[in-house]
Motif scaffolding. Sequence first.
Motif, mmCIF file in Angstrom:
data_model
loop_
_atom_site.group_PDB
_atom_site.id
_atom_site.type_symbol
_atom_site.label_atom_id
_atom_site.label_comp_id
_atom_site.label_asym_id
_atom_site.label_seq_id
_atom_site.Cartn_x
_atom_site.Cartn_y
_atom_site.Cartn_z
ATOM 1 N N VAL A 135 -60.604 132.027 15.202
ATOM 2 C CA VAL A 135 -61.301 131.282 15.909
ATOM 3 C C VAL A 135 -61.182 129.896 15.177
ATOM 4 N N ALA A 151 -58.289 127.751 16.806
ATOM 5 C CA ALA A 151 -58.535 127.433 17.969
ATOM 6 C C ALA A 151 -59.411 125.962 18.260
ATOM 7 N N ILE A 192 -56.599 130.354 27.465
ATOM 8 C CA ILE A 192 -56.521 131.643 27.096
ATOM 9 C C ILE A 192 -55.941 132.547 28.116
ATOM 10 N N TYR A 232 -65.853 134.670 23.196
ATOM 11 C CA TYR A 232 -65.359 135.644 22.170
ATOM 12 C C TYR A 232 -66.436 136.440 21.710
ATOM 13 N N ILE A 249 -62.832 137.361 25.385
ATOM 14 C CA ILE A 249 -61.846 137.221 24.964
ATOM 15 C C ILE A 249 -61.112 138.216 24.040
ATOM 16 N N LEU A 304 -56.153 135.738 22.184
ATOM 17 C CA LEU A 304 -56.714 134.458 21.351
ATOM 18 C C LEU A 304 -55.575 134.264 20.484
#
Length: 374
Positions: A299, A302, A315, A335, A340, A345
């Motif tokens: 995460v 990202a 995604i 998320y 997700i 991811l």
Amino acid sequence: TNKFSVFDIKGVSQPVFKAPKAETETFTSGKEYKKSTLSLEERVNNVMSVGEEVITAEEVTALLKAREHPIVYDGFEPSGRMHIAQGVLRAINVNKLTSAGCIFKFWVADWFAQLNNKMDGDLKKIKTVGLYMIEIWKAIGMDMSNVEFLWASDEINAHADEYWSLVMDIARSNNIARIQRCCTIMGRKETDEMSSAQIFYPCMQCADVFFLKADICQLGMDQRKVNMLAREYAGSKKKKFKPVVISHHMIMGLKEGQEKMSKSDPDSAIFMEDTADDVKRKVKKAYCPPNIVENNPVVDYAKHIVIGYYNQIDIKDSEGNVTTYTNPTDLMDAYKEGRIHPGDLKASVTEAINRIIEPVRIHFSSGEPKALLE
């Protein structure tokens, strides 16, 4: 304002950064610097967006009101391979700052690397690594218009009286305990056994701020202690301005519990010249618990690397549906709510990172850049 203009490479899809048209201004160094055409509010927003912590926001606004070209400083030790936090995140942040009219001075801390026993203290090897790092930033799309690279050994030798007088005064103004608290900037613990040279290191780094006439110290959160030392020193000497401290986020290591990447653990970090298979393998193995965003390195990548570079992340789910996120908060909410899947991811982050660093792989595949790796 934080997208990149990179090499036009066949088969590599990259965003095109359309910087605002800017006039140039020539300083006494002879280098022409671009003036920002952004509004004051936009300049302030760009500068503030770099920091996980900013000391202080009021000083940032006052500085940008007063100066067209504030001087920003960051020092780096040439000490081995460059990971994407130092490569990609640094380029993103430099481009934000220079778009606001800042002049970014990179202090290539070759002597500091020698003091910290990097590359076994071999100054020739350290200088080679410094050149390698500069080449990476060129390849990744750092806008060099308002950027200077200054080699510590050259600058200190050329202005020895000024530099060492500063270092000595800072050393005299602080006790051993205060300086030892700053030694974490070298990746050391306060309780570690260190050479006397390493104890001197924080005094030199503090002096760099004033030697380079920096208005802003823009380093990672791990360098906060010595930047605060510089503010304390400025206050004790009744200097008119204290340096603003903008500390950026530290990208996590890929393994569980790693607060930042470690060069000594190759699988904890993605390096700028990693192969596509390397990236895929490392991200696939990365810690990424479902529905949890705290201390989740995938995460983190990202948010700060992919969205930071492209302003978005796409995604794709198991059925082939693509959802685009431009806001890190929306990504984290999705998320946490389970919209997700960790595997989706990871696949999206892998694809995006490989696209980002492909120009670096190509840049180092031939010519002088390739020779630096050898």
